[in-house]
Design a protein around this motif. Structure first.
Motif, PDB file in Angstrom:
ATOM      1  N   LEU A   8       0.733  -1.145   0.136  1.00 43.73           N
ATOM      2  CA  LEU A   8      -0.114  -0.015  -0.074  1.00 43.73           C
ATOM      3  C   LEU A   8       0.994   1.250   0.072  1.00 43.73           C
ATOM      4  O   LEU A   8       0.642   2.118  -0.769  1.00 43.73           O
ATOM      5  N   VAL A   9       1.875   1.188   0.672  1.00 49.89           N
ATOM      6  CA  VAL A   9       2.817   2.483   0.866  1.00 49.89           C
ATOM      7  C   VAL A   9       3.522   2.537  -0.341  1.00 49.89           C
ATOM      8  O   VAL A   9       3.495   3.809  -1.084  1.00 49.89           O
ATOM      9  N   ALA A  10       4.138   1.561  -0.965  1.00 53.49           N
ATOM     10  CA  ALA A  10       4.808   1.639  -2.297  1.00 53.49           C
ATOM     11  C   ALA A  10       3.783   2.257  -3.282  1.00 53.49           C
ATOM     12  O   ALA A  10       4.450   2.726  -4.084  1.00 53.49           O
ATOM     13  N   GLY A  11       2.557   1.582  -3.452  1.00 49.93           N
ATOM     14  CA  GLY A  11       1.878   1.998  -4.263  1.00 49.93           C
ATOM     15  C   GLY A  11       1.440   3.693  -4.354  1.00 49.93           C
ATOM     16  O   GLY A  11       1.171   4.339  -5.252  1.00 49.93           O
ATOM     17  N   THR A  12       1.392   3.935  -2.947  1.00 50.80           N
ATOM     18  CA  THR A  12       0.810   5.244  -2.819  1.00 50.80           C
ATOM     19  C   THR A  12       2.021   6.125  -3.280  1.00 50.80           C
ATOM     20  O   THR A  12       1.743   7.248  -4.154  1.00 50.80           O
ATOM     21  N   PHE A  13       3.511   5.838  -3.222  1.00 52.79           N
ATOM     22  CA  PHE A  13       4.545   6.493  -3.456  1.00 52.79           C
ATOM     23  C   PHE A  13       4.584   6.398  -5.135  1.00 52.79           C
ATOM     24  O   PHE A  13       4.947   7.391  -5.719  1.00 52.79           O
ATOM     25  N   ALA A  14       4.485   5.425  -5.585  1.00 54.17           N
ATOM     26  CA  ALA A  14       4.429   5.123  -6.775  1.00 54.17           C
ATOM     27  C   ALA A  14       3.338   5.946  -7.839  1.00 54.17           C
ATOM     28  O   ALA A  14       3.683   6.462  -8.660  1.00 54.17           O
ATOM     29  N   ALA A  19      -0.712   1.874   7.519  1.00 54.55           N
ATOM     30  CA  ALA A  19       0.112   1.325   6.329  1.00 54.55           C
ATOM     31  C   ALA A  19       1.639   1.979   6.643  1.00 54.55           C
ATOM     32  O   ALA A  19       2.466   0.797   6.521  1.00 54.55           O
ATOM     33  N   PHE A  20       1.750   3.259   6.715  1.00 61.29           N
ATOM     34  CA  PHE A  20       3.106   3.390   6.876  1.00 61.29           C
ATOM     35  C   PHE A  20       4.094   3.051   8.077  1.00 61.29           C
ATOM     36  O   PHE A  20       4.958   2.483   8.005  1.00 61.29           O
ATOM     37  N   PHE A  21       3.419   2.853   9.049  1.00 65.91           N
ATOM     38  CA  PHE A  21       3.998   2.545  10.297  1.00 65.91           C
ATOM     39  C   PHE A  21       3.744   0.819  10.159  1.00 65.91           C
ATOM     40  O   PHE A  21       4.891   0.580  10.938  1.00 65.91           O
ATOM     41  N   GLY A  22       2.778   0.505   9.785  1.00 63.44           N
ATOM     42  CA  GLY A  22       2.799  -1.116   9.900  1.00 63.44           C
ATOM     43  C   GLY A  22       3.946  -1.660   8.974  1.00 63.44           C
ATOM     44  O   GLY A  22       4.271  -2.753   9.355  1.00 63.44           O
ATOM     45  N   ALA A  23       4.010  -1.111   7.916  1.00 62.58           N
ATOM     46  CA  ALA A  23       5.022  -1.438   7.249  1.00 62.58           C
ATOM     47  C   ALA A  23       6.360  -1.384   7.598  1.00 62.58           C
ATOM     48  O   ALA A  23       7.545  -2.140   7.154  1.00 62.58           O
ATOM     49  N   ALA A  24       6.682  -1.027   8.900  1.00 63.85           N
ATOM     50  CA  ALA A  24       7.920  -0.770   9.586  1.00 63.85           C
ATOM     51  C   ALA A  24       8.009  -1.828  10.778  1.00 63.85           C
ATOM     52  O   ALA A  24       8.926  -2.583  10.956  1.00 63.85           O
ATOM     53  N   VAL A  25       6.603  -2.128  11.407  1.00 59.66           N
ATOM     54  CA  VAL A  25       6.600  -2.786  12.513  1.00 59.66           C
ATOM     55  C   VAL A  25       6.405  -4.490  12.180  1.00 59.66           C
ATOM     56  O   VAL A  25       6.964  -5.148  12.779  1.00 59.66           O
ATOM     57  N   LEU A  26       5.382  -4.384  11.205  1.00 53.95           N
ATOM     58  CA  LEU A  26       5.118  -5.882  10.917  1.00 53.95           C
ATOM     59  C   LEU A  26       6.135  -6.634  10.546  1.00 53.95           C
ATOM     60  O   LEU A  26       6.334  -7.956  10.801  1.00 53.95           O
ATOM     61  N   PRO A  27       7.101  -6.289   9.607  1.00 56.27           N
ATOM     62  CA  PRO A  27       8.115  -7.068   9.027  1.00 56.27           C
ATOM     63  C   PRO A  27       9.280  -7.217  10.174  1.00 56.27           C
ATOM     64  O   PRO A  27       9.901  -8.406  10.022  1.00 56.27           O
TER      65      PRO A  27
END
Length: 150
Positions: free
Chosen positions: A16-22, A59-67
């Protein structure tokens, strides 16, 4: 939450974050580049305000915490790929915090000289956004490989 479910959630948040930036790199920025200085500045100010919402932040913080949580619970190649995904995403995260957000704040404070504001903002923000696209997309790829390695 199972390890695989954690990886899937991490991949979804990162995607979701990569798609937003893209989307910004592929459509929003090129579209705004065609407009006047005033249109560019006002649109970016509004977009920067609007993106500060619970969905994006999750999404932005989840993409850091979840991995990180996934890597902690895994071993072998899957853990390595999850850590690689986290490392790539942290590049995108750090770029946002160190480059994009300060530029956004300066744009907000720039006043009404739209030409000067745009000149100071557009190129560095766009370059940083392109870097975020690459880093977040690489993170997504690593997380997919981690899920496939389970």
């Amino acid at each position: 939450m199972s390890q695989q479910a954690l990886l899937v959630a991490a991949a979804i948040a990162t995607g979701l974050v990569a798609g937003t930036f893209a989307a910004f790199s592929a459509a929003v920025l090129p579209g705004l580049a065609r407009g006047s200085d005033r249109t560019f500045v006002e649109a970016m100010r509004q977009a920067n305000a609007a993106i500060q919402n619970p969905l994006f932040f999750a999404a932005f913080f989840g993409a850091a915490v979840l991995p990180a949580a996934a890597a902690w619970s895994l071993d072998g190649p899957a853990a390595g790929w999850a850590l690689a995904g986290l490392a790539c995403y942290l590049v995108a995260f750090a770029t946002t915090v160190v480059v994009n957000v300060p530029l956004n704040n300066r744009l907000d404070a720039a006043g009404e000289d739209h030409a000067a504001a745009r000149a100071a903002y557009e190129r560095p923000w766009t370059r940083a956004n392109h870097a975020r696209v690459v880093a977040a997309t690489a993170a997504l790829g690593c997380l997919v490989l981690a899920a496939l390695s389970c």
